[in-house]
Enzyme design. Structure first.
Site, PDB file in Angstrom:
ATOM      1  N   SER A  95      95.379-134.591 -20.821  1.00  0.00           N
ATOM      2  CA  SER A  95      96.349-135.088 -21.823  1.00  0.00           C
ATOM      3  C   SER A  95      97.668-134.041 -21.986  1.00  0.00           C
ATOM      4  O   SER A  95      97.262-132.945 -21.972  1.00  0.00           O
ATOM      5  CB  SER A  95      95.848-135.598 -23.096  1.00  0.00           C
ATOM      6  OG  SER A  95      96.826-135.802 -24.189  1.00  0.00           O
ATOM      7  N   TYR A 121      90.219-133.084 -29.918  1.00  0.00           N
ATOM      8  CA  TYR A 121      90.618-133.697 -28.658  1.00  0.00           C
ATOM      9  C   TYR A 121      91.287-133.015 -27.512  1.00  0.00           C
ATOM     10  O   TYR A 121      91.050-132.789 -26.522  1.00  0.00           O
ATOM     11  CB  TYR A 121      91.295-135.009 -29.219  1.00  0.00           C
ATOM     12  CG  TYR A 121      91.788-135.622 -28.148  1.00  0.00           C
ATOM     13  CD1 TYR A 121      91.188-136.808 -27.185  1.00  0.00           C
ATOM     14  CD2 TYR A 121      93.267-135.382 -27.660  1.00  0.00           C
ATOM     15  CE1 TYR A 121      91.890-137.459 -26.211  1.00  0.00           C
ATOM     16  CE2 TYR A 121      93.972-136.448 -26.697  1.00  0.00           C
ATOM     17  CZ  TYR A 121      93.329-137.401 -26.012  1.00  0.00           C
ATOM     18  OH  TYR A 121      93.901-138.175 -25.175  1.00  0.00           O
TER      19      TYR A 121
END
Ligand code: NAP
Length: 248
Positions: free
Chosen positions: A143, A157
């Site tokens: 990501s 995350y």
């Protein structure tokens, strides 16, 4: 040779788009999922109805024994894996680091990074020429959060995706001479259900004006990059990252 792909988290979002595209390009696909049996089995049925080969397999990829069983089923029902997409990723309710407890951190790291190591291990054991395999390719779905940090939302995350980037670099060099390429995509602001898990289903629209391209992305736009990295067109690419974040 038969091309066989394992995609973790393929019941919806980026994983489902990747499974659809891979099947259209001639891969036999294993669609892994955790809870969404209906969605995964109906996508597998759709692929088979179009003449493809697909198998939906429930497994929690954070659990070692379930990962081992997943790959054994693929061996038996589709053949030796030649492509792995480590796509599973979860996030939890937006909060600051000063509110996070160990239980949450353990869940995030187990699902987002331990799973990728376990699936990569099973894939390398089957693909590596060192183990008698015929080679293959792995794409990790990281990501843009790994370089942006997700402050005030989910730094846990983002940190798990930083680990995904390092897995990509390290493993790519470890197996480069064994017929296996390992690359990653770094998406951001893609229209999927993941944002609802953070408590803000409309997050992409809120952020839209700060994205240089002025829009969020679609799962299919990530799938295109994943399929390219797995293809022979990317034959000299390993340890690389494709940014899919609209210029952010
Ligand atoms: P999503 O729509 O929330 O889908 C997540 C998928 O993962 C589902 O198929 C889910 O299965 C599966 N899953 C979750 N935990 C699992 C587990 N323990 N074992 C097996 N499967 C599990 O997510 P997405 O947005 O498509 O995200 C896919 C990847 O892209 C993730 O790694 C995410 O971090 C990354 N990413 C997404 C964005 C974005 O903006 N959407 C941005 C950057 C990176 P069930 O349906 O059965 O629960």
């Amino acid at each position: 040779m038969d091309r066989v792909m394992v995609i973790t988290g393929a019941s919806r979002g980026i994983g489902a788009a990747t499974a659809r595209l891979a099947a259209a390009r001639g891969y036999a696909v294993c669609l892994n999922y955790l809870h969404s049996a209906g969605a995964a089995t109906s996508l597998a049925g759709e692929i088979r109805a179009a003449g493809g080969r697909a198998l939906a397999v429930a497994a929690d990829v954070a659990v070692e024994a379930e990962v081992a069983e997943l790959f054994r089923r693929v061996d038996g029902e589709l053949g030796a894996v030649t492509a792995l997409v480590n796509n599973v990723g979860v996030l939890e309710t937006q909060m600051r680091v000063d509110q996070m407890d160990a239980a949450r951190l353990n869940r995030i790291f187990a699902t987002n990074i331990t799973s990728a190591f376990l699936c990569a291990r099973e894939a390398v054991r089957r693909m590596s020429t060192r183990h008698g395999g015929r080679g293959g390719a792995i794409v990790n779905v990281s990501s843009a959060a790994s370089r942006l940090g997700s402050a005030g939302e989910y730094v846990d995350y983002a940190a798990s995706k930083g680990a995904m980037d390092t897995l990509t670099l390290g493993l790519s060099r470890e197996v480069a001479a064994e017929g296996i390429r390992v690359n990653a995509v770094r998406p951001a602001f893609i229209h999927t259900d993941i944002h609802a898990s953070g408590g803000e289903p409309g997050r992409v629209e809120r952020i839209r004006d700060s994205i240089p391209m002025g829009r969020g992305g679609e799962p299919g736009e990530v799938a295109n990059a994943i399929l390219w990295l797995l293809s022979d067109e990317a034959s000299y690419a390993t340890g690389t990252f494709i940014e899919l974040a609209g210029g952010k």
